[in-house]
Structures are given as structure tokens and as C-alpha cells.
Design a protein around this motif. Structure first.
Motif, PDB file in Angstrom:
ATOM      1  N   ILE A  41       0.856  -1.177   0.000  1.00 22.49           N
ATOM      2  CA  ILE A  41       0.000   0.000   0.000  1.00 22.49           C
ATOM      3  C   ILE A  41       0.897   1.234   0.000  1.00 22.49           C
ATOM      4  N   PHE A  42       0.567   2.177  -0.837  1.00 25.60           N
ATOM      5  CA  PHE A  42       1.352   3.397  -0.939  1.00 25.60           C
ATOM      6  C   PHE A  42       0.614   4.543  -0.272  1.00 25.60           C
ATOM      7  N   TRP A  43       1.348   5.347   0.455  1.00 22.81           N
ATOM      8  CA  TRP A  43       0.796   6.540   1.074  1.00 22.81           C
ATOM      9  C   TRP A  43       1.219   7.723   0.209  1.00 22.81           C
ATOM     10  N   THR A  44       0.272   8.540  -0.160  1.00 24.11           N
ATOM     11  CA  THR A  44       0.545   9.698  -1.003  1.00 24.11           C
ATOM     12  C   THR A  44       0.499  10.960  -0.151  1.00 24.11           C
ATOM     13  N   PRO A  45       1.563  11.758  -0.163  1.00 25.89           N
ATOM     14  CA  PRO A  45       1.538  12.995   0.631  1.00 25.89           C
ATOM     15  C   PRO A  45       0.579  14.011   0.018  1.00 25.89           C
ATOM     16  N   PRO A  46       0.077  14.928   0.845  1.00 26.76           N
ATOM     17  CA  PRO A  46      -0.827  15.955   0.316  1.00 26.76           C
ATOM     18  C   PRO A  46      -0.053  17.010  -0.466  1.00 26.76           C
ATOM     19  N   LEU A  47      -0.787  17.850  -1.164  1.00 28.46           N
ATOM     20  CA  LEU A  47      -0.183  18.962  -1.893  1.00 28.46           C
ATOM     21  C   LEU A  47       0.400  19.976  -0.903  1.00 28.46           C
ATOM     22  N   GLU A  48       1.241  20.863  -1.422  1.00 32.50           N
ATOM     23  CA  GLU A  48       1.831  21.894  -0.578  1.00 32.50           C
ATOM     24  C   GLU A  48       0.717  22.743   0.047  1.00 32.50           C
ATOM     25  N   ASN A  49       0.902  23.096   1.309  1.00 33.88           N
ATOM     26  CA  ASN A  49      -0.057  23.872   2.109  1.00 33.88           C
ATOM     27  C   ASN A  49      -1.326  23.095   2.454  1.00 33.88           C
ATOM     28  N   TRP A  50      -1.302  21.799   2.266  1.00 29.33           N
ATOM     29  CA  TRP A  50      -2.411  20.945   2.668  1.00 29.33           C
ATOM     30  C   TRP A  50      -1.956  20.085   3.843  1.00 29.33           C
ATOM     31  N   VAL A  51      -2.930  19.586   4.593  1.00 26.11           N
ATOM     32  CA  VAL A  51      -2.681  18.643   5.678  1.00 26.11           C
ATOM     33  C   VAL A  51      -3.481  17.387   5.349  1.00 26.11           C
ATOM     34  N   LYS A  52      -2.834  16.244   5.504  1.00 29.03           N
ATOM     35  CA  LYS A  52      -3.533  14.985   5.244  1.00 29.03           C
ATOM     36  C   LYS A  52      -3.705  14.231   6.560  1.00 29.03           C
ATOM     37  N   VAL A  53      -4.900  13.688   6.760  1.00 28.55           N
ATOM     38  CA  VAL A  53      -5.170  12.873   7.939  1.00 28.55           C
ATOM     39  C   VAL A  53      -5.672  11.513   7.480  1.00 28.55           C
ATOM     40  N   ASN A  54      -5.091  10.479   8.053  1.00 28.44           N
ATOM     41  CA  ASN A  54      -5.556   9.111   7.841  1.00 28.44           C
ATOM     42  C   ASN A  54      -6.255   8.676   9.122  1.00 28.44           C
ATOM     43  N   THR A  55      -7.509   8.248   8.989  1.00 26.10           N
ATOM     44  CA  THR A  55      -8.282   7.845  10.169  1.00 26.10           C
ATOM     45  C   THR A  55      -8.637   6.369  10.076  1.00 26.10           C
ATOM     46  N   ASP A  56      -8.933   5.817  11.223  1.00 31.66           N
ATOM     47  CA  ASP A  56      -9.376   4.430  11.275  1.00 31.66           C
ATOM     48  C   ASP A  56     -10.219   4.244  12.528  1.00 31.66           C
ATOM     49  N   GLY A  57     -11.048   3.247  12.501  1.00 29.08           N
ATOM     50  CA  GLY A  57     -11.869   2.898  13.649  1.00 29.08           C
ATOM     51  C   GLY A  57     -11.955   1.392  13.753  1.00 29.08           C
ATOM     52  N   ALA A  58     -12.195   0.910  14.955  1.00 31.08           N
ATOM     53  CA  ALA A  58     -12.296  -0.533  15.176  1.00 31.08           C
ATOM     54  C   ALA A  58     -13.263  -0.790  16.326  1.00 31.08           C
ATOM     55  N   ALA A  59     -13.876  -1.967  16.285  1.00 31.03           N
ATOM     56  CA  ALA A  59     -14.813  -2.340  17.340  1.00 31.03           C
ATOM     57  C   ALA A  59     -14.793  -3.848  17.523  1.00 31.03           C
ATOM     58  N   ASN A  60     -15.060  -4.268  18.741  1.00 32.95           N
ATOM     59  CA  ASN A  60     -15.293  -5.685  19.022  1.00 32.95           C
ATOM     60  C   ASN A  60     -16.484  -5.768  19.970  1.00 32.95           C
ATOM     61  N   ASN A  61     -16.682  -6.885  20.609  1.00 37.64           N
ATOM     62  CA  ASN A  61     -17.869  -7.035  21.455  1.00 37.64           C
ATOM     63  C   ASN A  61     -17.703  -6.390  22.831  1.00 37.64           C
ATOM     64  N   VAL A  62     -16.568  -5.723  23.087  1.00 38.11           N
ATOM     65  CA  VAL A  62     -16.318  -5.098  24.380  1.00 38.11           C
ATOM     66  C   VAL A  62     -16.181  -3.579  24.276  1.00 38.11           C
ATOM     67  N   SER A  63     -15.557  -3.091  23.207  1.00 36.84           N
ATOM     68  CA  SER A  63     -15.332  -1.654  23.088  1.00 36.84           C
ATOM     69  C   SER A  63     -15.107  -1.253  21.636  1.00 36.84           C
ATOM     70  N   SER A  64     -15.017   0.054  21.432  1.00 32.90           N
ATOM     71  CA  SER A  64     -14.689   0.586  20.107  1.00 32.90           C
ATOM     72  C   SER A  64     -13.777   1.789  20.301  1.00 32.90           C
ATOM     73  N   ALA A  65     -13.016   2.100  19.248  1.00 32.86           N
ATOM     74  CA  ALA A  65     -12.076   3.215  19.327  1.00 32.86           C
ATOM     75  C   ALA A  65     -11.815   3.750  17.929  1.00 32.86           C
ATOM     76  N   CYS A  66     -11.281   4.961  17.884  1.00 31.10           N
ATOM     77  CA  CYS A  66     -10.907   5.563  16.609  1.00 31.10           C
ATOM     78  C   CYS A  66      -9.605   6.323  16.799  1.00 31.10           C
ATOM     79  N   GLY A  67      -8.978   6.648  15.687  1.00 33.80           N
ATOM     80  CA  GLY A  67      -7.744   7.404  15.758  1.00 33.80           C
ATOM     81  C   GLY A  67      -7.414   8.007  14.414  1.00 33.80           C
ATOM     82  N   GLY A  68      -6.442   8.900  14.427  1.00 37.66           N
ATOM     83  CA  GLY A  68      -6.029   9.529  13.189  1.00 37.66           C
ATOM     84  C   GLY A  68      -4.632  10.108  13.311  1.00 37.66           C
ATOM     85  N   ILE A  69      -3.952  10.239  12.180  1.00 38.47           N
ATOM     86  CA  ILE A  69      -2.610  10.814  12.118  1.00 38.47           C
ATOM     87  C   ILE A  69      -2.609  11.902  11.052  1.00 38.47           C
ATOM     88  N   PHE A  70      -2.152  13.092  11.431  1.00 40.58           N
ATOM     89  CA  PHE A  70      -2.062  14.235  10.527  1.00 40.58           C
ATOM     90  C   PHE A  70      -0.607  14.391  10.082  1.00 40.58           C
TER      91      PHE A  70
END
Length: 159
Positions: free
Chosen positions: A61-90
């Protein structure tokens, strides 16, 4: 002489009979082989075919950087039968880490976790007053939810 299945027989015939039955049953199985030299020797002794575990599919999988003066965030979420969570990286256009977040959401489903991650990313971008945001998520229904608010859980709509 030996008694085997209520008949007199020789050791050789008894072992041949047992080996034939074990081989027949072993051939029918489709269970994968666990890596053990003792297990391997036993299976080979009975001429049972070995089914090695399937290799894991590796996908580049390739990650592509954003254009100049842009910010890119990759988010994800996960859940099971006990809890759920989310996160992101800018990251910046030079691929530098800017900020990240993670959030425990309690007991919810995976869609809720994914949409919460995307919404939290937008909130973080707004707090930092970033004008150009590239939001990337791996769940197509999250992308579609931005065009159809009815699919967003009601508890998140007025967040």
C-alpha cells in the motif's frame, strides 16, 4: 500371535491394518499442519499428506503525501464485542508528523468508530484552523455518509 479386533493376527498385520486406517482418516482431513518435527515424522510414517498453513497475503500500500499547504489525515476505527475506538494521524506535505489522536468510544459498532474518527479529524483540523484538509479513511460507507446525513448515527449528527 496377537489378538486384534477379536481375531488372532500377527504384529505385522495389526500394524498394517492400523496404518491403513490412520492413513485413510488422515487423507480425509483438511486441517493445516502445525510446525512440529514430531508431528511431521508421525504424519510421514503413516503416509498422510501434509497440509501446510496458507501464506498470508501481503499487499503493498502506498501513502501519497498531500499537496503543498495541505494537511492529510488518515483515520481508522475498530470495534469488538467489548469496546470501540478511533484514531487519526495528521501529516504535512513534507510527510512530517503534525499531530495524532485516539479516542475510546465505549461499546459501539465498527461503522460508528469509523465515522467518529472522521468527525474527530475534522474537529481537530478546525481547532488548528487548517483550511485545506485531505481526509482519508478505509471504509466506503463513511465517505458516502458525508453525502447522506441520514446514515450517520443520530447521536453523532449534532456533535
Amino acid at each position: 500371535m496377537l489378538r486384534f479386533q477379536n481375531t488372532s493376527t500377527t504384529w505385522r498385520n495389526a500394524i498394517t491394518h492400523i496404518k491403513a486406517h490412520v492413513q485413510l482418516v488422515g487423507t480425509w482431513t483438511n486441517h493445516t499442519f502445525r510446525n512440529s518435527s514430531d508431528n511431521f515424522r508421525i504424519l510421514k510414517l503413516f503416509d498422510i499428506p501434509v497440509h501446510p498453513p496458507r501464506t498470508t497475503l501481503t499487499k503493498e500500500i502506498f501513502w501519497t503525501p498531500p499537496l503543498e499547504n495541505w494537511v492529510k489525515v488518515n483515520t481508522d476505527g475498530a470495534a469488538n464485542n467489548v469496546s470501540s475506538a478511533c484514531g487519526g494521524i495528521f501529516r504535512s506535505s513534507t510527510c512530517d508528523f503534525i499531530v495524532g489522536f485516539s479516542e475510546n468510544l465505549g461499546l459501539h459498532n465498527a461503522f460508528y468508530a469509523e465515522i467518529s474518527g472522521a468527525m474527530r479529524a475534522i474537529e481537530v483540523a478546525q481547532q488548528h484552523q487548517w483550511q485545506h484538509l485531505w481526509l482519508e479513511t478505509d471504509l466506503t460507507p463513511v465517505v458516502k455518509a458525508f453525502n447522506n446525513q441520514a446514515s450517520i448515527p443520530w447521536i453523532l449528527r449534532n456533535r
